[in-house]
Write a protein that holds these residues in place. Structure first.
Motif, PDB file in Angstrom:
ATOM      1  N   LEU A   7      23.808 -50.255 -14.153  1.00  0.00           N
ATOM      2  CA  LEU A   7      24.333 -49.806 -15.437  1.00  0.00           C
ATOM      3  C   LEU A   7      24.940 -48.425 -15.250  1.00  0.00           C
ATOM      4  O   LEU A   7      24.295 -47.529 -14.693  1.00  0.00           O
ATOM      5  CB  LEU A   7      23.213 -49.751 -16.477  1.00  0.00           C
ATOM      6  CG  LEU A   7      23.626 -49.220 -17.856  1.00  0.00           C
ATOM      7  CD1 LEU A   7      24.591 -50.183 -18.547  1.00  0.00           C
ATOM      8  CD2 LEU A   7      22.394 -48.979 -18.735  1.00  0.00           C
ATOM      9  N   VAL A   8      26.174 -48.262 -15.700  1.00  0.00           N
ATOM     10  CA  VAL A   8      26.879 -46.990 -15.584  1.00  0.00           C
ATOM     11  C   VAL A   8      27.320 -46.558 -16.982  1.00  0.00           C
ATOM     12  O   VAL A   8      28.067 -47.275 -17.651  1.00  0.00           O
ATOM     13  CB  VAL A   8      28.116 -47.091 -14.668  1.00  0.00           C
ATOM     14  CG1 VAL A   8      28.747 -45.716 -14.469  1.00  0.00           C
ATOM     15  CG2 VAL A   8      27.748 -47.712 -13.330  1.00  0.00           C
ATOM     16  N   LEU A   9      26.855 -45.410 -17.432  1.00  0.00           N
ATOM     17  CA  LEU A   9      27.247 -44.872 -18.737  1.00  0.00           C
ATOM     18  C   LEU A   9      28.158 -43.674 -18.519  1.00  0.00           C
ATOM     19  O   LEU A   9      27.802 -42.731 -17.800  1.00  0.00           O
ATOM     20  CB  LEU A   9      26.018 -44.465 -19.549  1.00  0.00           C
ATOM     21  CG  LEU A   9      25.027 -45.578 -19.887  1.00  0.00           C
ATOM     22  CD1 LEU A   9      23.890 -45.042 -20.741  1.00  0.00           C
ATOM     23  CD2 LEU A   9      25.715 -46.741 -20.578  1.00  0.00           C
ATOM     24  N   HIS A  10      29.306 -43.723 -19.140  1.00  0.00           N
ATOM     25  CA  HIS A  10      30.302 -42.657 -18.999  1.00  0.00           C
ATOM     26  C   HIS A  10      30.353 -41.855 -20.293  1.00  0.00           C
ATOM     27  O   HIS A  10      30.862 -42.328 -21.314  1.00  0.00           O
ATOM     28  CB  HIS A  10      31.671 -43.269 -18.692  1.00  0.00           C
ATOM     29  CG  HIS A  10      32.791 -42.279 -18.655  1.00  0.00           C
ATOM     30  ND1 HIS A  10      32.761 -41.160 -17.848  1.00  0.00           N
ATOM     31  CD2 HIS A  10      33.978 -42.230 -19.330  1.00  0.00           C
ATOM     32  CE1 HIS A  10      33.885 -40.462 -18.021  1.00  0.00           C
ATOM     33  NE2 HIS A  10      34.621 -41.089 -18.922  1.00  0.00           N
ATOM     34  N   ALA A  33      27.764 -37.530 -31.601  1.00  0.00           N
ATOM     35  CA  ALA A  33      27.365 -38.061 -30.286  1.00  0.00           C
ATOM     36  C   ALA A  33      25.992 -37.531 -29.874  1.00  0.00           C
ATOM     37  O   ALA A  33      25.171 -38.272 -29.315  1.00  0.00           O
ATOM     38  CB  ALA A  33      28.410 -37.709 -29.237  1.00  0.00           C
ATOM     39  N   ILE A  34      25.729 -36.250 -30.134  1.00  0.00           N
ATOM     40  CA  ILE A  34      24.415 -35.681 -29.791  1.00  0.00           C
ATOM     41  C   ILE A  34      23.322 -36.380 -30.584  1.00  0.00           C
ATOM     42  O   ILE A  34      22.297 -36.804 -30.030  1.00  0.00           O
ATOM     43  CB  ILE A  34      24.388 -34.164 -30.062  1.00  0.00           C
ATOM     44  CG1 ILE A  34      25.340 -33.423 -29.119  1.00  0.00           C
ATOM     45  CG2 ILE A  34      22.962 -33.623 -29.893  1.00  0.00           C
ATOM     46  CD1 ILE A  34      25.493 -31.943 -29.439  1.00  0.00           C
ATOM     47  N   LEU A  41      19.353 -41.674 -26.311  1.00  0.00           N
ATOM     48  CA  LEU A  41      19.223 -42.106 -24.918  1.00  0.00           C
ATOM     49  C   LEU A  41      18.062 -41.396 -24.234  1.00  0.00           C
ATOM     50  O   LEU A  41      17.273 -42.025 -23.511  1.00  0.00           O
ATOM     51  CB  LEU A  41      20.523 -41.843 -24.156  1.00  0.00           C
ATOM     52  CG  LEU A  41      21.687 -42.799 -24.411  1.00  0.00           C
ATOM     53  CD1 LEU A  41      22.929 -42.340 -23.655  1.00  0.00           C
ATOM     54  CD2 LEU A  41      21.329 -44.235 -24.013  1.00  0.00           C
ATOM     55  N   LEU A  42      17.946 -40.105 -24.455  1.00  0.00           N
ATOM     56  CA  LEU A  42      16.844 -39.358 -23.849  1.00  0.00           C
ATOM     57  C   LEU A  42      15.498 -39.856 -24.375  1.00  0.00           C
ATOM     58  O   LEU A  42      14.514 -39.895 -23.628  1.00  0.00           O
ATOM     59  CB  LEU A  42      17.019 -37.859 -24.123  1.00  0.00           C
ATOM     60  CG  LEU A  42      18.144 -37.190 -23.319  1.00  0.00           C
ATOM     61  CD1 LEU A  42      18.462 -35.803 -23.873  1.00  0.00           C
ATOM     62  CD2 LEU A  42      17.775 -37.093 -21.847  1.00  0.00           C
ATOM     63  N   GLU A 355      28.957 -43.492 -25.517  1.00  0.00           N
ATOM     64  CA  GLU A 355      28.953 -43.379 -26.972  1.00  0.00           C
ATOM     65  C   GLU A 355      28.929 -44.736 -27.674  1.00  0.00           C
ATOM     66  O   GLU A 355      28.697 -44.797 -28.888  1.00  0.00           O
ATOM     67  CB  GLU A 355      30.156 -42.552 -27.441  1.00  0.00           C
ATOM     68  CG  GLU A 355      30.099 -41.093 -27.051  1.00  0.00           C
ATOM     69  CD  GLU A 355      30.408 -40.850 -25.564  1.00  0.00           C
ATOM     70  OE1 GLU A 355      29.962 -39.820 -25.028  1.00  0.00           O
ATOM     71  OE2 GLU A 355      31.087 -41.699 -24.934  1.00  0.00           O
ATOM     72  N   LEU A 356      29.171 -45.821 -26.923  1.00  0.00           N
ATOM     73  CA  LEU A 356      28.998 -47.148 -27.512  1.00  0.00           C
ATOM     74  C   LEU A 356      27.566 -47.321 -27.987  1.00  0.00           C
ATOM     75  O   LEU A 356      27.306 -47.921 -29.031  1.00  0.00           O
ATOM     76  CB  LEU A 356      29.341 -48.224 -26.466  1.00  0.00           C
ATOM     77  CG  LEU A 356      28.888 -49.663 -26.793  1.00  0.00           C
ATOM     78  CD1 LEU A 356      29.603 -50.185 -28.032  1.00  0.00           C
ATOM     79  CD2 LEU A 356      29.126 -50.588 -25.609  1.00  0.00           C
ATOM     80  N   PHE A 357      26.629 -46.775 -27.206  1.00  0.00           N
ATOM     81  CA  PHE A 357      25.211 -46.976 -27.475  1.00  0.00           C
ATOM     82  C   PHE A 357      24.692 -45.914 -28.445  1.00  0.00           C
ATOM     83  O   PHE A 357      24.399 -44.788 -28.066  1.00  0.00           O
ATOM     84  CB  PHE A 357      24.421 -46.958 -26.168  1.00  0.00           C
ATOM     85  CG  PHE A 357      24.827 -48.070 -25.239  1.00  0.00           C
ATOM     86  CD1 PHE A 357      24.244 -49.318 -25.335  1.00  0.00           C
ATOM     87  CD2 PHE A 357      25.822 -47.872 -24.286  1.00  0.00           C
ATOM     88  CE1 PHE A 357      24.638 -50.355 -24.499  1.00  0.00           C
ATOM     89  CE2 PHE A 357      26.221 -48.900 -23.454  1.00  0.00           C
ATOM     90  CZ  PHE A 357      25.624 -50.153 -23.558  1.00  0.00           C
ATOM     91  N   GLY A 358      24.613 -46.278 -29.701  1.00  0.00           N
ATOM     92  CA  GLY A 358      24.088 -45.368 -30.716  1.00  0.00           C
ATOM     93  C   GLY A 358      25.121 -44.964 -31.730  1.00  0.00           C
ATOM     94  O   GLY A 358      24.890 -45.044 -32.936  1.00  0.00           O
TER      95      GLY A 358
END
Length: 533
Positions: A7-10, A33-34, A41-42, A355-358
């Motif tokens: 999995l690669v998140l950019h 985004a934050i 994610l964190l 940024e897709l995730f969330g």
């Protein structure tokens, strides 16, 4: 044979910082985004760590985003943004008491979530999101990689080796600044690759990069294992190609998981639904209605109008998350089963915009947590990172990837078309001037050096691929045009000062303050315009 899932998140946003404004609408892209992607994610990583689930993923954070995440001005504005959001969510708890119970449930959920995120940001991360990611890298869960400078689209710089080197060196230098070590890999902006680019990566001792599927599909020599094993380029750099099936299963507008009827609708927001007098203090200061992040509706049915949507329920969406995580792992397992004739373990590379995730897919971070949990139970699939694959590989095909991007149709058309091609003559002229000054200026005064360094920053900022992308997709076009034109104007204004030996220090200081990026920039980075051999 067991397969590996990479999995690669950019994570990328253009450099948007307006210290001369108390509030600027486009700065909210970072704040959203934050709050909606980076902190969630964190939290997922922390949860997995506490469950002793050995997950692995690769994360690229672009230099402009790194610089924004540590900006004191933007951090202060983010705190104001969160306090404002928490205040609004408190009012929503009261307001929804007389409305549908599902809205009231979500109002309480949002208030608790926003307070929790703010507390984590202040207490756990000490207002430093980069440090949070760095900790998980040190624990061995994440492999961080860099990206070229300002996310400049390198295929448009093919005639200017100095510009390519400046982008790559800036990306590496910024990574070193914040992570105290050199990166092993790089995410090329937009996965933009052209023949010979690997030579420039080799010069900087990078070990690997990522490309779109088209880079392997259309290479002169066929990739023996399609996109399911890395190759090594003629200049000894490993390339990992995107798996189209994984992209379609998650990102496809038609069949992708985020389109499930139970998930939260992105577009229906109280910033547009509530009465104007009530919502005005919480939207853009210009009075234009904008997203707040508080949304009460689910997708329901993609054929319905926005006002026909049904109410969203977080618990119902979690049921979908579990189902989709299991379905995705099952599909990856079938892929691995179909590749049992490989001489070495098959590799499935799944790169996505972080940024897709969330942000875009609200439940995305929860999906990732369940995904890693499901993979940990699999007998045929495990997670990995590029350096592990490189170390364990015994046979590697030598291959020159085909020119490609991960944009529409796999080539350059998103960034070079009739909506944005007018920007490149300006960029080329600026590059040529920077090369000229980098080669000719040796014994110069301190203020001349500052001016030339600022010219380099303005060029790099103008090169951001985001401006061309926004023009192409017809979203916030006026902002993109204005940003590009502003950097061009500042560049040539500073260049006139250099040329006429009439440097206005007040103007220079103002531009250094406004475009406060890459503090240690050295314009001499443009000196080497020789083609890589």
């Amino acid at each position: 044979m067991k397969g590996k899932f990479l999995l690669v998140l950019h994570a990328h946003l253009p450099y948007i910082r307006h210290p001369n404004f108390d509030d600027f609408m486009e700065e909210h892209w970072l704040f959203e985004a934050i709050n909606e992607t980076y902190i969630p994610l964190l939290k997922v990583f922390d949860s997995l760590d506490k469950k002793n689930i050995d997950f692995k993923l690769t994360l690229s954070i672009t230099p402009p985003l790194m610089e924004m995440l540590v900006s004191k001005n933007l951090n202060k504005k983010f705190l104001n943004y969160m306090h404002n959001l928490i205040d609004l969510s408190k009012k929503e708890i009261e307001k929804t008491k007389t409305e549908d119970p599902r809205k009231h449930k979500m109002a309480k959920y949002y208030n608790k979530l926003f307070n929790e995120n703010l507390k984590l940001y202040l207490d756990k991360f000490n207002q430093n999101i980069l440090q949070g990611f760095k900790e998980f890298q040190e624990k061995g869960y994440i492999e961080m990689v860099t990206c070229n400078g300002t996310h400049g689209f390198l295929p448009t710089m093919i005639e200017y080796p100095a510009a390519i080197r400046a982008q790559i060196k800036t990306g590496i230098n910024t990574y070193k600044k914040y992570f105290n070590e050199a990166p092993n890999g790089i995410w090329l902006a937009e996965c933009g690759y052209f023949k010979g680019l690997d030579k420039y990566l080799s010069e900087e001792n990078l070990k690997y990069f990522f490309v779109d599927s088209h880079a392997f599909w259309y290479s002169e020599i066929p990739a023996r294992y399609n996109v399911y094993r890395p190759i090594i380029t003629p200049n000894n750099i490993f390339a990992f190609a995107r798996d189209p099936e994984s992209s379609e299963q998650i990102w496809s507008a038609d069949i992708g998981y985020p389109g499930d009827s139970r998930y939260r609708d992105f577009y229906r927001d109280i910033g547009f639904d509530r009465e104007y007098s009530y919502i005005k203090p919480y939207i853009d200061k210009s009075g234009i209605r904008s997203n707040t992040g508080i949304k009460y509706y689910k997708i329901t049915d993609k054929t319905l109008n926005s006002n026909e949507k049904d109410y969203y329920d977080i618990d119902e969406s979690m049921q979908a998350v579990v189902q989709h995580a299991k379905d995705f792992v099952n599909k990856k397992t079938i892929q691995i089963e179909n590749m049992q004739n490989f001489e070495e373990e098959p590799i499935i590379v799944a790169p996505f915009d972080a940024e897709l995730f969330g942000h875009w897919w609200y439940e995305g971070p929860m999906f990732l947590e369940k995904l890693f949990e499901e993979i940990s139970k699999s007998n045929l699939l495990s997670t990995s990172i590029p350096t592990e694959i490189i170390k364990s590989s015994k046979k590697i095909q030598i291959l020159e990837p085909a020119p490609s991007t991960w944009g529409k149709n796999g080539y350059n058309e998103v960034w070079i078309n009739d909506s944005n091609d007018w920007i490149y003559p300006y960029l080329n002229e600026m590059i040529e001037k920077m090369i000229k000054y980098a080669k000719s200026k040796s014994n110069i005064s301190k203020i001349e050096e500052r001016t030339l360094n600022q010219m380099a920053r303005e060029l790099l900022l103008a090169q951001s691929s985001d401006w061309a992308f926004i023009m192409s997709t017809n979203t916030t076009v006026e902002y993109a045009k204005n940003r590009f034109q502003t950097h061009v104007k500042r560049f040539f204004e500073l260049e006139e000062m250099i040329k006429n030996k009439t440097i206005n220090e007040e103007t220079l200081s103002k531009y250094e303050w406004l475009d406060k990026i890459f503090k240690n920039m050295d314009f001499r980075i443009y000196r080497n315009n020789e083609f890589a051999i």
